[in-house]
Write a protein that holds these residues in place. Structure first.
Motif, mmCIF file in Angstrom:
data_model
loop_
_atom_site.group_PDB
_atom_site.id
_atom_site.type_symbol
_atom_site.label_atom_id
_atom_site.label_comp_id
_atom_site.label_asym_id
_atom_site.label_seq_id
_atom_site.Cartn_x
_atom_site.Cartn_y
_atom_site.Cartn_z
ATOM 1 N N MET A 1 -0.858 26.342 -49.439
ATOM 2 C CA MET A 1 -0.330 27.231 -48.822
ATOM 3 C C MET A 1 0.065 27.811 -50.253
ATOM 4 O O MET A 1 0.057 27.215 -51.145
ATOM 5 N N VAL A 2 0.691 28.937 -50.168
ATOM 6 C CA VAL A 2 1.293 29.438 -51.518
ATOM 7 C C VAL A 2 3.328 29.711 -50.616
ATOM 8 O O VAL A 2 3.183 30.068 -49.732
ATOM 9 N N GLN A 3 3.119 29.702 -52.010
ATOM 10 C CA GLN A 3 4.935 30.134 -51.852
ATOM 11 C C GLN A 3 6.055 30.403 -52.838
ATOM 12 O O GLN A 3 5.672 30.492 -53.811
ATOM 13 N N PRO A 4 6.624 31.201 -52.758
ATOM 14 C CA PRO A 4 7.595 32.566 -53.577
ATOM 15 C C PRO A 4 8.633 31.647 -54.555
ATOM 16 O O PRO A 4 8.455 31.170 -53.672
ATOM 17 N N ALA B 1 -0.421 37.827 -44.794
ATOM 18 C CA ALA B 1 -1.628 37.583 -44.562
ATOM 19 C C ALA B 1 -2.004 36.762 -45.785
ATOM 20 O O ALA B 1 -2.843 35.949 -46.320
ATOM 21 N N ALA B 2 -1.349 35.300 -45.043
ATOM 22 C CA ALA B 2 -1.594 34.022 -45.713
ATOM 23 C C ALA B 2 -1.039 32.710 -44.693
ATOM 24 O O ALA B 2 0.178 32.764 -44.272
ATOM 25 N N ASP B 3 -1.381 31.486 -45.718
ATOM 26 C CA ASP B 3 -1.135 30.702 -45.125
ATOM 27 C C ASP B 3 0.596 30.127 -46.011
ATOM 28 O O ASP B 3 0.476 30.001 -47.323
ATOM 29 N N THR B 4 1.980 30.603 -45.552
ATOM 30 C CA THR B 4 3.104 30.431 -46.802
ATOM 31 C C THR B 4 4.177 29.363 -46.240
ATOM 32 O O THR B 4 4.750 29.222 -45.198
ATOM 33 N N VAL B 5 5.053 29.592 -47.325
ATOM 34 C CA VAL B 5 5.786 28.325 -47.123
ATOM 35 C C VAL B 5 7.091 29.487 -47.522
ATOM 36 O O VAL B 5 7.244 30.176 -48.520
ATOM 37 N N ARG C 1 -0.247 22.692 -51.695
ATOM 38 C CA ARG C 1 0.292 24.207 -52.321
ATOM 39 C C ARG C 1 0.562 24.663 -53.898
ATOM 40 O O ARG C 1 0.230 23.850 -54.201
ATOM 41 N N LEU C 2 0.377 26.157 -53.725
ATOM 42 C CA LEU C 2 0.174 27.125 -54.429
ATOM 43 C C LEU C 2 1.763 27.755 -54.973
ATOM 44 O O LEU C 2 2.197 28.591 -53.837
ATOM 45 N N VAL C 3 3.305 27.863 -55.909
ATOM 46 C CA VAL C 3 4.419 28.123 -56.330
ATOM 47 C C VAL C 3 3.599 29.536 -56.826
ATOM 48 O O VAL C 3 3.340 28.924 -58.048
ATOM 49 N N VAL C 4 3.635 30.675 -56.720
ATOM 50 C CA VAL C 4 3.069 32.009 -57.190
ATOM 51 C C VAL C 4 4.413 33.101 -58.181
ATOM 52 O O VAL C 4 5.498 32.488 -58.044
ATOM 53 N N LYS C 5 3.999 32.869 -58.835
ATOM 54 C CA LYS C 5 5.063 34.368 -59.990
ATOM 55 C C LYS C 5 4.285 35.973 -59.358
ATOM 56 O O LYS C 5 2.752 35.719 -59.063
ATOM 57 N N THR C 6 5.024 36.984 -60.009
ATOM 58 C CA THR C 6 4.104 38.040 -59.595
ATOM 59 C C THR C 6 3.760 38.913 -61.141
ATOM 60 O O THR C 6 4.555 38.638 -62.122
ATOM 61 N N THR C 7 3.797 40.107 -60.567
ATOM 62 C CA THR C 7 3.147 41.044 -61.921
ATOM 63 C C THR C 7 4.780 41.334 -62.605
ATOM 64 O O THR C 7 4.570 42.305 -63.543
ATOM 65 N N ALA C 8 5.810 41.093 -61.673
ATOM 66 C CA ALA C 8 6.992 41.818 -62.440
ATOM 67 C C ALA C 8 7.783 41.039 -63.351
ATOM 68 O O ALA C 8 8.975 40.979 -64.536
#
Length: 415
Positions: free
Chosen positions: A1-4, A25-29, A254-261
């Motif tokens: 699962m991916v999480q912001p 379009a992902a399994d999200t938290v 689970r993966l807590v993501v970062k963005t291009t910003a």
């Protein structure tokens, strides 16, 4: 699962953000990330900011009426879409109480990892408050809830902290949570500068958790690199994809993501959703590629076990043991300026991206754990270590742009 990592001050904006994450379009938290005023206990300032219509960098949970947050969550938070409160506060009790009142019983933190990097608050006070938070969360089981607490210990100042210490603190905080009544726990690890070393570290984390948390429902969560991030969109996207591959290789849930910003500003909802989908796609490709190689053993597990065992023998109460360990320097976070941290241990990144001990201080590790080549670390070398990942992932893009610029400059061919 991916999480912001995502939070907005205004309830309607926060609801829209959660809905966008849920529809990705992902399994999200889902995440309710708390604002800076609330993190430092300035709840009055958060209320004033709301009243004045100011932008906040997160959701001030205690400042909003409970009815407002319930309406925000209605139709968003359900069994298919969990929502976690993430806050980064050394003063957790008001936030945890507010969350529990709303039925939000998944959060994160820890007596060490939410104290030393974020405040000058005495560690003993943090230990006391986190014990209380654990008890409050554990009590929700009597009402049928399933409380969950995630240790931030594998992430603190990670970019110059050798992985054995991150693993040890993550395990010790998880054991602290367990000792105070929690049975659903996640253990964190932040991506560092060497994929091979990271894989070894997460394998060590999994090994120790299996051994020391036998009657606990636990999983591992990976954080996309938390240091200086690439400035180019291409570099940032490649680094995010690398973290997704690490999560797959290590069996993380689970993966807590970062963005291009990340290197420039607070990301938009759209940028968060894109990051979630990019990470999910990268993970799917990696799963299809087949099983990962077994990580090389370079001693991370042995070091982490030594640190954990040295702390546990200090006292039967793990909170007291943690306080004593920092007093003695048995736990010592490199470059952390908190008054309760000895500040004698040092780490650095070598040319291959591996993080080593430059100085052990009083850490209960063999002298052989120290890298002798780090005897004369300069300020420029430390800065290079801090910018290692940004430089590595931006370099192909910047070099290509420089080559294109030179090729299009007629003066270049006359030199």
């Amino acid at each position: 699962m991916v999480q912001p990592r995502m939070g907005m001050g205004e309830a309607a904006a926060m609801r829209a953000g959660l809905l966008a994450v849920k529809r990705a379009a992902a399994d999200t938290v889902g995440t309710l990330t708390i604002d800076s005023y609330t993190r430092v206990g300035r709840h009055d300032a958060a209320r004033i900011a709301l009243d004045q219509g100011q932008d906040l960098n997160g959701y001030p949970l205690p400042a909003h009426p409970a009815a407002t947050t319930r309406a925000l969550l209605d139709g968003v938070w359900d069994d298919s879409f969990p929502v976690q409160v993430r806050h980064g506060s050394a003063f957790p009790l008001p936030i945890v109480r507010s969350a529990i009142d709303l039925g939000l019983v998944a959060t994160e933190g820890g007596p060490v990892s939410y104290c030393l990097p974020y405040s000058r608050r005495p560690l003993r006070e943090s230990v006391r408050d986190w014990a209380r938070c654990c008890h409050l969360l554990a009590q929700t089981r009597t009402a049928g809830a399933d409380p969950h607490l995630e240790t931030f210990g594998g992430c603190m100042l990670g970019q110059l902290c050798p992985p054995s210490l991150l693993v040890a603190i993550s395990v010790l905080e998880a054991m602290f949570f367990h000792q105070h009544g929690l049975r659903s726990i996640s253990l964190s690890y932040a991506q560092q500068t060497s994929p091979e070393q990271d894989a070894e570290a997460v394998a060590a984390l999994r090994h120790l958790a299996t051994e020391l948390l036998p009657d606990t429902d636990w999983h591992i969560v990976i954080y996309t690199y938390m240091g200086l991030f690439p400035r180019t969109p291409e570099g940032a996207t490649r680094l995010l994809a690398h973290s997704a591959r690490l999560a797959v290789h290590t069996g993380a849930a689970r993966l807590v993501v970062k963005t291009t910003a990340e290197a420039h500003r607070i990301p938009t909802v759209s940028e968060n959703v894109t990051a979630l989908e990019v990470a999910s796609e990268a993970a799917a490709r990696e799963r299809a590629a087949g099983p990962p190689a077994v990580p090389q053993d370079t001693g991370v597990l042995e070091e982490a076990r030594s640190l954990v065992e040295a702390v546990l023998v200090l006292h039967a109460d793990i909170g007291t043991a943690l306080e004593s360990a920092f007093t003695r320097g048995y736990l010592d976070v490199p470059y952390c300026l908190h008054p309760d941290n000895a500040g004698r241990a040092r780490g650095f990144v070598d040319r291959d991206g591996r993080v080593h001990w430059a100085d052990l201080g009083a850490l209960p590790l063999p002298r052989s754990a120290r890298c002798l080549s780090a005897d004369r670390l300069s300020a420029s070398q430390l800065l290079a270590s801090l910018s290692y990942m940004a430089a590595r992932f931006d370099a192909p893009v910047l070099n290509r742009a420089d080559h294109t610029a030179r090729a299009s400059d007629p003066l270049e061919f006359t030199k």
